[in-house]
Design a protein around this motif. Structure first.
Motif, PDB file in Angstrom:
ATOM      1  N   VAL A  34       3.233   5.222   4.029  1.00  0.00           N
ATOM      2  CA  VAL A  34       2.272   5.375   2.940  1.00  0.00           C
ATOM      3  C   VAL A  34       2.828   4.634   1.723  1.00  0.00           C
ATOM      4  CG1 VAL A  34       1.085   7.030   1.463  1.00  0.00           C
ATOM      5  CG2 VAL A  34       1.532   7.599   3.839  1.00  0.00           C
ATOM      6  N   TRP A  71       0.463   5.983  -3.805  1.00  0.00           N
ATOM      7  CA  TRP A  71      -0.777   6.401  -3.144  1.00  0.00           C
ATOM      8  C   TRP A  71      -1.000   7.881  -3.408  1.00  0.00           C
ATOM      9  CZ3 TRP A  71      -2.253   9.934   0.597  1.00  0.00           C
ATOM     10  CH2 TRP A  71      -3.521   9.762   1.154  1.00  0.00           C
ATOM     11  N   PRO A  83      -3.931  11.008  -2.656  1.00  0.00           N
ATOM     12  CA  PRO A  83      -5.176  11.321  -1.953  1.00  0.00           C
ATOM     13  C   PRO A  83      -6.295  11.658  -2.937  1.00  0.00           C
ATOM     14  CG  PRO A  83      -3.593  13.091  -1.659  1.00  0.00           C
ATOM     15  CD  PRO A  83      -2.892  12.003  -2.393  1.00  0.00           C
ATOM     16  N   SER A  84      -7.504  11.219  -2.623  1.00  0.00           N
ATOM     17  CA  SER A  84      -8.638  11.515  -3.488  1.00  0.00           C
ATOM     18  C   SER A  84      -9.200  12.892  -3.152  1.00  0.00           C
ATOM     19  CB  SER A  84      -9.721  10.448  -3.357  1.00  0.00           C
ATOM     20  OG  SER A  84     -10.228  10.426  -2.051  1.00  0.00           O
ATOM     21  N   ARG A  85      -9.832  13.494  -4.112  1.00  0.00           N
ATOM     22  CA  ARG A  85     -10.400  14.832  -3.934  1.00  0.00           C
ATOM     23  C   ARG A  85     -11.600  14.745  -2.991  1.00  0.00           C
ATOM     24  NH1 ARG A  85     -11.867  18.813  -8.927  1.00  0.00           N
ATOM     25  NH2 ARG A  85     -11.581  20.706  -7.723  1.00  0.00           N
ATOM     26  N   THR A 142     -10.979  13.910   2.688  1.00  0.00           N
ATOM     27  CA  THR A 142     -10.326  14.118   3.979  1.00  0.00           C
ATOM     28  C   THR A 142     -11.354  14.458   5.048  1.00  0.00           C
ATOM     29  OG1 THR A 142      -8.356  14.932   2.863  1.00  0.00           O
ATOM     30  CG2 THR A 142      -8.572  15.457   5.196  1.00  0.00           C
ATOM     31  N   LYS A 181      -7.690  10.228   5.633  1.00  0.00           N
ATOM     32  CA  LYS A 181      -7.541  10.705   4.260  1.00  0.00           C
ATOM     33  C   LYS A 181      -7.679   9.519   3.313  1.00  0.00           C
ATOM     34  CE  LYS A 181      -4.926  14.185   3.513  1.00  0.00           C
ATOM     35  NZ  LYS A 181      -3.933  15.188   3.182  1.00  0.00           N
ATOM     36  N   LYS A 182      -8.717   9.555   2.474  1.00  0.00           N
ATOM     37  CA  LYS A 182      -8.942   8.489   1.498  1.00  0.00           C
ATOM     38  C   LYS A 182      -8.048   8.717   0.288  1.00  0.00           C
ATOM     39  CE  LYS A 182     -13.640   7.730   2.950  1.00  0.00           C
ATOM     40  NZ  LYS A 182     -15.048   7.696   2.587  1.00  0.00           N
ATOM     41  N   GLY A 183      -7.635   7.614  -0.313  1.00  0.00           N
ATOM     42  CA  GLY A 183      -6.765   7.707  -1.473  1.00  0.00           C
ATOM     43  C   GLY A 183      -7.016   6.604  -2.473  1.00  0.00           C
ATOM     44  N   GLU A 193      -6.972   4.002   2.826  1.00  0.00           N
ATOM     45  CA  GLU A 193      -7.064   5.179   3.687  1.00  0.00           C
ATOM     46  C   GLU A 193      -5.811   5.308   4.541  1.00  0.00           C
ATOM     47  OE1 GLU A 193     -10.497   4.593   6.146  1.00  0.00           O
ATOM     48  OE2 GLU A 193     -11.867   5.232   4.574  1.00  0.00           O
ATOM     49  N   CYS A 229      -1.766   2.986   7.540  1.00  0.00           N
ATOM     50  CA  CYS A 229      -2.407   2.811   6.236  1.00  0.00           C
ATOM     51  C   CYS A 229      -3.313   1.600   6.277  1.00  0.00           C
ATOM     52  CB  CYS A 229      -1.317   2.637   5.177  1.00  0.00           C
ATOM     53  SG  CYS A 229      -1.762   3.347   3.628  1.00  0.00           S
TER      54      CYS A 229
END
Length: 76
Positions: free
Chosen positions: A15, A19, A21-23, A26, A53-55, A59, A75
Protein backbone atom coordinates in the motif's frame (compact mmCIF):
# COMPACT_ATOMS: atom_id res chain seq x y z
CA UNK A 1 0.86 -18.98 -7.13
CA UNK A 2 2.08 -18.86 -3.55
CA UNK A 3 0.33 -16.20 -1.49
CA UNK A 4 1.55 -14.74 1.78
CA UNK A 5 -0.71 -13.97 4.73
CA UNK A 6 -0.18 -10.64 6.50
CA UNK A 7 -1.65 -9.22 9.73
CA UNK A 8 -2.99 -6.15 7.85
CA UNK A 9 -2.88 -4.43 4.47
CA UNK A 10 -0.31 -1.98 5.83
CA UNK A 11 1.98 -4.80 6.93
CA UNK A 12 2.02 -6.21 3.38
CA UNK A 13 4.19 -3.32 2.19
CA UNK A 14 2.16 -2.95 -1.01
CA UNK A 15 0.00 0.00 0.00
CA UNK A 16 1.56 3.35 -0.98
CA UNK A 17 2.63 5.79 1.73
CA UNK A 18 -0.05 8.35 2.45
CA UNK A 19 -2.89 6.12 1.23
CA UNK A 20 -5.99 6.66 3.37
CA UNK A 21 -9.20 4.63 2.93
CA UNK A 22 -12.23 6.69 1.93
CA UNK A 23 -15.39 6.65 4.01
CA UNK A 24 -17.99 4.13 2.80
CA UNK A 25 -15.56 2.92 0.13
CA UNK A 26 -15.31 -0.75 1.11
CA UNK A 27 -16.96 -3.61 -0.77
CA UNK A 28 -16.82 -7.20 0.53
CA UNK A 29 -18.12 -10.23 -1.31
CA UNK A 30 -17.75 -14.00 -1.48
CA UNK A 31 -14.85 -15.60 -3.31
CA UNK A 32 -16.15 -17.01 -6.58
CA UNK A 33 -13.69 -19.64 -7.81
CA UNK A 34 -14.01 -22.54 -5.36
CA UNK A 35 -10.42 -23.54 -6.08
CA UNK A 36 -9.17 -20.15 -4.77
CA UNK A 37 -11.24 -20.50 -1.61
CA UNK A 38 -9.84 -23.99 -1.02
CA UNK A 39 -6.30 -22.66 -1.48
CA UNK A 40 -6.86 -19.78 0.97
CA UNK A 41 -8.25 -22.22 3.53
CA UNK A 42 -5.05 -24.28 3.28
CA UNK A 43 -3.12 -21.14 4.25
CA UNK A 44 -5.47 -20.21 7.10
CA UNK A 45 -8.74 -22.04 7.84
CA UNK A 46 -11.97 -20.10 8.28
CA UNK A 47 -14.15 -17.69 6.32
CA UNK A 48 -12.57 -15.59 3.59
CA UNK A 49 -13.95 -12.60 1.66
CA UNK A 50 -12.74 -10.63 -1.34
CA UNK A 51 -12.37 -6.94 -0.40
CA UNK A 52 -12.06 -3.82 -2.54
CA UNK A 53 -11.21 -0.72 -0.52
CA UNK A 54 -11.20 2.69 -2.21
CA UNK A 55 -8.80 5.32 -0.97
CA UNK A 56 -7.14 8.64 -1.66
CA UNK A 57 -4.82 7.48 -4.45
CA UNK A 58 -6.53 4.35 -5.78
CA UNK A 59 -8.02 1.04 -4.74
CA UNK A 60 -6.61 -1.84 -2.71
CA UNK A 61 -7.83 -5.35 -3.56
CA UNK A 62 -7.19 -8.27 -1.20
CA UNK A 63 -8.59 -11.38 0.45
CA UNK A 64 -9.52 -11.05 4.13
CA UNK A 65 -9.90 -13.87 6.64
CA UNK A 66 -12.47 -13.55 9.45
CA UNK A 67 -9.67 -12.82 11.94
CA UNK A 68 -8.63 -9.74 9.94
CA UNK A 69 -5.50 -11.26 8.37
CA UNK A 70 -5.10 -10.56 4.65
CA UNK A 71 -3.56 -12.18 1.56
CA UNK A 72 -2.79 -11.20 -2.04
CA UNK A 73 -2.78 -7.42 -1.49
CA UNK A 74 -2.74 -5.43 -4.75
CA UNK A 75 -2.91 -1.69 -5.29
CA UNK A 76 -4.51 -0.15 -8.42
Amino acid sequence: MPLHVYPSIGASGKVPAGWVPSRHGTIKYSIRPPSMLRYLRTLLPGRWKKVIKKGTTGEVHYFEQESGRVADVKCY
